[in-house]
Design a protein around this motif. Structure first.
Motif, mmCIF file in Angstrom:
data_model
loop_
_atom_site.group_PDB
_atom_site.id
_atom_site.type_symbol
_atom_site.label_atom_id
_atom_site.label_comp_id
_atom_site.label_asym_id
_atom_site.label_seq_id
_atom_site.Cartn_x
_atom_site.Cartn_y
_atom_site.Cartn_z
ATOM 1 N N GLY B 12 18.374 -10.677 13.938
ATOM 2 C CA GLY B 12 17.885 -9.921 13.067
ATOM 3 C C GLY B 12 18.145 -10.382 11.770
ATOM 4 O O GLY B 12 17.071 -10.107 10.854
ATOM 5 N N THR B 15 15.792 -13.305 10.712
ATOM 6 C CA THR B 15 14.210 -13.062 10.714
ATOM 7 C C THR B 15 14.144 -12.070 9.436
ATOM 8 O O THR B 15 12.945 -12.158 8.844
ATOM 9 C CB THR B 15 13.876 -12.635 12.015
ATOM 10 O OG1 THR B 15 14.526 -11.435 12.506
ATOM 11 C CG2 THR B 15 13.792 -13.768 12.808
ATOM 12 N N MET B 39 -0.694 -15.757 6.035
ATOM 13 C CA MET B 39 0.358 -15.759 6.529
ATOM 14 C C MET B 39 1.403 -14.537 6.117
ATOM 15 O O MET B 39 1.867 -13.732 7.366
ATOM 16 C CB MET B 39 1.224 -16.891 6.256
ATOM 17 C CG MET B 39 2.750 -16.777 6.952
ATOM 18 S SD MET B 39 3.811 -18.339 6.936
ATOM 19 C CE MET B 39 5.168 -17.798 7.164
ATOM 20 N N PHE B 40 1.124 -14.095 5.003
ATOM 21 C CA PHE B 40 1.964 -12.944 4.583
ATOM 22 C C PHE B 40 1.279 -11.624 4.715
ATOM 23 O O PHE B 40 1.964 -10.650 5.157
ATOM 24 C CB PHE B 40 2.420 -13.021 3.085
ATOM 25 C CG PHE B 40 3.491 -14.073 2.932
ATOM 26 C CD1 PHE B 40 4.899 -13.791 3.078
ATOM 27 C CD2 PHE B 40 3.443 -15.387 2.788
ATOM 28 C CE1 PHE B 40 5.962 -14.363 2.913
ATOM 29 C CE2 PHE B 40 4.170 -16.292 2.622
ATOM 30 C CZ PHE B 40 5.707 -15.850 2.999
ATOM 31 N N ILE B 42 -0.563 -11.208 7.515
ATOM 32 C CA ILE B 42 -0.688 -11.029 8.871
ATOM 33 C C ILE B 42 1.116 -10.381 9.157
ATOM 34 O O ILE B 42 1.128 -9.768 9.904
ATOM 35 C CB ILE B 42 -0.525 -12.184 9.713
ATOM 36 C CG1 ILE B 42 -2.386 -12.641 9.536
ATOM 37 C CG2 ILE B 42 -0.059 -12.319 11.209
ATOM 38 C CD1 ILE B 42 -2.598 -14.013 10.203
ATOM 39 N N LEU B 43 1.908 -11.353 8.505
ATOM 40 C CA LEU B 43 3.647 -10.767 8.641
ATOM 41 C C LEU B 43 3.822 -9.315 8.074
ATOM 42 O O LEU B 43 4.263 -8.698 8.883
ATOM 43 C CB LEU B 43 4.377 -11.463 7.525
ATOM 44 C CG LEU B 43 4.978 -12.752 8.260
ATOM 45 C CD1 LEU B 43 5.931 -13.802 7.310
ATOM 46 C CD2 LEU B 43 6.031 -12.567 9.419
ATOM 47 N N LEU B 45 1.276 -6.734 8.095
ATOM 48 C CA LEU B 45 0.817 -6.076 9.324
ATOM 49 C C LEU B 45 1.812 -5.865 10.473
ATOM 50 O O LEU B 45 2.303 -4.676 11.007
ATOM 51 C CB LEU B 45 -0.556 -6.717 9.888
ATOM 52 C CG LEU B 45 -1.752 -6.397 8.967
ATOM 53 C CD1 LEU B 45 -2.974 -7.422 9.419
ATOM 54 C CD2 LEU B 45 -2.152 -4.756 9.273
ATOM 55 N N GLY B 46 2.458 -7.125 10.811
ATOM 56 C CA GLY B 46 3.295 -7.129 12.040
ATOM 57 C C GLY B 46 4.570 -6.205 11.998
ATOM 58 O O GLY B 46 4.814 -5.494 12.341
ATOM 59 N N VAL B 47 5.379 -6.575 10.745
ATOM 60 C CA VAL B 47 6.445 -5.882 10.371
ATOM 61 C C VAL B 47 6.440 -4.349 9.875
ATOM 62 O O VAL B 47 7.384 -3.687 10.397
ATOM 63 C CB VAL B 47 7.377 -6.660 9.348
ATOM 64 C CG1 VAL B 47 7.952 -8.020 9.754
ATOM 65 C CG2 VAL B 47 6.747 -6.903 8.059
ATOM 66 N N LEU B 49 3.982 -2.679 11.212
ATOM 67 C CA LEU B 49 3.802 -1.675 12.712
ATOM 68 C C LEU B 49 5.039 -1.855 13.637
ATOM 69 O O LEU B 49 5.414 -0.946 14.129
ATOM 70 C CB LEU B 49 2.879 -2.678 13.456
ATOM 71 C CG LEU B 49 1.444 -2.460 12.953
ATOM 72 C CD1 LEU B 49 0.365 -3.492 13.825
ATOM 73 C CD2 LEU B 49 0.742 -1.090 13.499
ATOM 74 N N TRP B 50 5.943 -2.931 13.341
ATOM 75 C CA TRP B 50 7.397 -2.636 13.977
ATOM 76 C C TRP B 50 8.008 -1.474 13.345
ATOM 77 O O TRP B 50 8.759 -0.805 14.056
ATOM 78 C CB TRP B 50 8.236 -4.092 13.733
ATOM 79 C CG TRP B 50 7.922 -5.079 14.834
ATOM 80 C CD1 TRP B 50 7.608 -6.477 14.703
ATOM 81 C CD2 TRP B 50 8.050 -5.050 16.320
ATOM 82 N NE1 TRP B 50 7.501 -7.209 15.531
ATOM 83 C CE2 TRP B 50 7.814 -6.226 16.732
ATOM 84 C CE3 TRP B 50 8.126 -4.068 17.023
ATOM 85 C CZ2 TRP B 50 7.511 -6.616 18.296
ATOM 86 C CZ3 TRP B 50 8.149 -4.190 18.416
ATOM 87 C CH2 TRP B 50 7.913 -5.490 19.072
ATOM 88 N N VAL B 52 6.677 1.148 12.272
ATOM 89 C CA VAL B 52 6.086 2.419 12.846
ATOM 90 C C VAL B 52 6.698 2.479 14.226
ATOM 91 O O VAL B 52 7.012 3.649 14.658
ATOM 92 C CB VAL B 52 4.573 2.131 12.901
ATOM 93 C CG1 VAL B 52 4.061 3.303 13.541
ATOM 94 C CG2 VAL B 52 4.126 2.146 11.472
ATOM 95 N N TYR B 53 6.774 1.545 14.831
ATOM 96 C CA TYR B 53 7.020 1.353 16.398
ATOM 97 C C TYR B 53 8.772 1.858 16.398
ATOM 98 O O TYR B 53 9.043 2.974 17.368
ATOM 99 C CB TYR B 53 7.209 -0.030 16.840
ATOM 100 C CG TYR B 53 7.771 -0.297 18.218
ATOM 101 C CD1 TYR B 53 6.775 -0.018 19.467
ATOM 102 C CD2 TYR B 53 9.054 -0.676 18.582
ATOM 103 C CE1 TYR B 53 7.447 -0.330 20.606
ATOM 104 C CE2 TYR B 53 9.625 -0.929 19.681
ATOM 105 C CZ TYR B 53 8.586 -0.455 20.862
ATOM 106 O OH TYR B 53 9.169 -0.799 22.207
#
Lengths: 92, 92
Positions: B12, B15, B39-40, B42-43, B45-47, B49-50, B52-53
């Protein structure tokens, strides 16, 4: 499927494939001098440890997403080693 | 603390902080032309959403690590927008 699961899956897909446009860009331009090799070394350490964590917990989503990330980030590190020195102003 | 927990914490940390050397390099050299903005995006968006999760599951380690990642990756995207056009061969 509940909303949290959908969000988790989308988040996992995005963080897994994020390196792809960087790989495509480096491959096409044959240039990586502005890309930090240390970013990818640290990312590889992180996602490979997540893969080990997934194996120890037999957690397949963690193994698959981080396994793919490890391969993609290793690919990018190879491109940095191959093209990073070209037209270099700083290799930090 | 068991070994799997130590591995998970190290994974953790790695990353989460991976973007830092890229930010430092871009800031020092004032150059990002080889760095993929996609790349950034998309990153981020991904992190995010994580994050929010994590909020939906009240999972603090996920909120904290991905919240920090979101801030770092947004910082890098700002640097790409600021310095990415300089001496550009391709802006893909």
């Amino acid at each position: 499927m509940v909303l949290t699961e959908i969000i988790g899956i989308l988040a996992g897909i995005f963080t897994t494939i994020a390196a792809v446009p960087q790989i495509v860009k480096a491959w096409r331009n044959k240039a990586c001098k502005d890309v930090s090799p240390f970013m990818f070394v640290i990312l590889i350490l992180g996602v490979s440890l997540w893969t080990v964590y997934g194996i120890m917990n037999q957690d397949w989503p963690i193994i698959i997403t981080n396994g793919i990330s490890t391969i993609l980030n290793c690919t990018m590190l190879v491109l940095i080693i191959k093209y990073g020195k070209q037209n270099t102003t700083s290799n930090r």
